[in-house]
Design a protein around this motif. Structure first.
Motif: not given
Length: 163
Positions: A3-6, A77-81
């Protein structure tokens, strides 16, 4: 899958659960759209219900978030994809640790990381204790085999020569 940060959730907007999101991607339209899933810091799967631009800022509504209080509790909050590199696209974690060889198979070093750049990316190579920056372009890096763990570099004068 990696996963990477979006993006990162910012302040709530309005009373019905909308939040501003600060995108951390060059193509937010490919990451934030109705029906897309993202993961929060706590790894909870969150579905995007609605996306719009308000005063130049990305505004998102998530399924199940219906109040300002719920939205405000998600701030920061950090969102990941899921990382979804294309056929000729690589993330730093895809190439870190790969052996670097020339076209005859002579080992030149090991990839440390990939640095994204405006004009082109750079491979950072540990060439037996020396750091070498290799422009990540087809002319210099004609072949990458992540399964075999090898990056082939076209040797040009001065690239790996010791000073």
């Amino acid at each position: 899958m990696t996963r990477v940060i979006a993006g990162e959730i910012g302040p709530a907007r309005g009373l019905r659960g909308e939040v501003f999101v600060k995108p951390r991607t060059d193509e937010p339209e490919n990451r934030f759209y109705p029906g897309a899933s993202v993961w929060a810091d706590d790894k909870a799967d969150m579905e995007i219900e609605r996306v719009r631009v308000v005063s130049g800022r990305l505004c998102v509504t998530f399924a199940g978030v219906t109040t300002r209080e719920q939205a405000e509790s998600m701030r920061g909050v950090t969102l990941w994809v899921d990382a979804c590199a294309g056929e000729d696209e690589y993330y730093p974690h895809d190439v870190a640790g790969l052996a670097v060889v020339d076209e005859e198979g002579t080992r030149l070093g090991t990839v440390v990381t990939l640095i994204p750049g405006a004009a082109q990316d750079l491979l950072v190579v540990d060439a037996h204790g020396r750091e070498v920056l290799v422009p990540f372009v087809t002319e210099l890096v004609p072949h990458i085999d992540t399964e075999a763990g090898v990056v082939t570099v076209h040797q040009v004068p001065g690239l790996f020569d010791e000073e």
